[in-house]
Design a protein around this motif. Structure first.
Motif, PDB file in Angstrom:
ATOM      1  N   GLY A  73      -7.489   7.939   5.418  1.00 57.75           N
ATOM      2  CA  GLY A  73      -7.483   6.890   4.328  1.00 57.75           C
ATOM      3  C   GLY A  73      -6.028   6.669   4.009  1.00 57.75           C
ATOM      4  O   GLY A  73      -5.511   6.212   2.872  1.00 57.75           O
ATOM      5  N   VAL A  93      -5.467   9.882   1.185  1.00 59.02           N
ATOM      6  CA  VAL A  93      -5.806   8.684   0.857  1.00 59.02           C
ATOM      7  C   VAL A  93      -4.735   8.080   0.037  1.00 59.02           C
ATOM      8  O   VAL A  93      -4.183   8.406  -0.843  1.00 59.02           O
ATOM      9  N   GLY A  94      -4.350   6.701   0.441  1.00 57.66           N
ATOM     10  CA  GLY A  94      -3.284   5.949  -0.174  1.00 57.66           C
ATOM     11  C   GLY A  94      -2.120   6.473   0.103  1.00 57.66           C
ATOM     12  O   GLY A  94      -1.118   5.736  -0.247  1.00 57.66           O
TER      13      GLY A  94
END
Ligand code: ATR
Length: 285
Positions: A154, A130-131
């Motif tokens: 993500g 994520v990110g």
């Protein structure tokens, strides 16, 4: 007498196989047999040397003679997807299938390569996707199969660099609509210098099986950056060797992805999720 019973029993077992060319060195039979033992399933799992001339006929014959499921590997994944009556969204986006089965009279096709990569990165290697800022080297079939699953996991930005930049551009044009929420860009290899650093660099070129990559710049990896090769072998791959030379401290090959994609296929067929860790450990040993 005992032999007669054995034959009867094996004939009653569900039949699975992996088809590809070449196929002799495929680890899929070992992996699926280990999963079967672990989950108490009685099955046969063989290797089939595929033929460019009659791949589709071979697949149809396998199912017509009682086969329950096929894994498909190079170079037939696109043809497997094309011949199926029902195709999962992820196989459609990937343009390729690695898992086939029958439902009624329909041949269905799915693709578990991307989920295999994502699970290896997250569950086995402890990466937070994520990110994350991710670079992928290569824009062939292997790359195409994992782009959308990375977006779904993500990843914030996926940069694709390919020796032939036009091919990376086509990949991005094809897949950008399937990856909402992720920035997807293509680059020339020479641009890597100013795009660095990355949290994860994935090698999706076919260089693990022979061939050297073009030069990679120092500073490509963030301080805890992971170098991940979708290929594997008994020796470190050319990409992992170069990555270590330019400062990557975390390195992984694609053996975990191989086992995870097999586990996801096993789950599709048998509705039970096997434990991958002991199988990865055994293969590494
Ligand atoms: P696969 O299905 O394994 O992805 P493919 O579709 O033939 O096989 O794609 C091979 C990928 O590896 C391509 O991205 C190819 O780059 P090109 O598009 O420029 O051909 C890449 N590749 C193969 N050998 C390479 C090498 N020595 N250096 C850099 N990239 C290489």
């Amino acid at each position: 007498m005992a032999r007669g019973w054995f034959t009867l029993e094996t004939e009653l077992m569900l039949r699975y196989a992996v088809i590809g060319r070449p196929i002799a060195h495929s680890r899929s039979p070992d992996i699926h047999r280990a999963f079967a033992e672990q989950t108490g399933k009685a099955l046969h799992y063989d290797r089939i040397e595929g033929s460019a001339e009659h791949f589709e006929q071979d697949v149809r014959r396998f199912f017509a003679t009682g086969g329950s499921g096929l894994n498909v590997t190079l170079p037939f994944k696109e043809r497997a997807r094309a011949m199926a009556d029902r195709v999962s969204v992820r196989a459609k986006v990937a343009g390729a299938a690695n898992t086939l089965g029958m439902q009624g009279h329909d041949l269905w096709a799915d693709n578990t390569d991307g989920i295999g990569l994502v699970r290896d990165l997250m569950d086995n290697l402890g990466r937070v996707l994520v990110g994350a800022r991710v670079l992928m080297l290569g824009a062939g079939g292997a790359a195409r199969g994992v782009v959308q699953p990375l977006a779904q996991a993500g990843v914030a930005a996926l940069h694709i660099a390919n020796r032939t930049e036009a091919r990376a551009r086509h990949l991005v044009e094809d897949l950008v609509g399937a990856c909402p929420g992720m920035s997807l860009q293509h680059h020339a290899w020479q641009a890597l210098d100013w795009l660095a650093p990355f949290d994860v660099v994935i090698n999706a070129t076919s260089t693990a099986v022979g061939g050297e990559l073009p030069k990679l710049p120092t500073g490509l990896f963030a301080s805890d950056g992971l170098a991940y090769d979708m290929g594997y072998g008994s020796e470190p791959t050319p990409f992992l060797r170069v990555a270590a030379e330019i400062g990557a401290v975390r390195l992984a090959d694609g053996l975990g992805m191989l086992v995870e994609q097999a586990a996801a296929a096993f789950e599709l067929w048998h509705d039970v999720r096997p434990d991958t860790k002991p199988v990865i450990d055994t293969l590494r040993a």
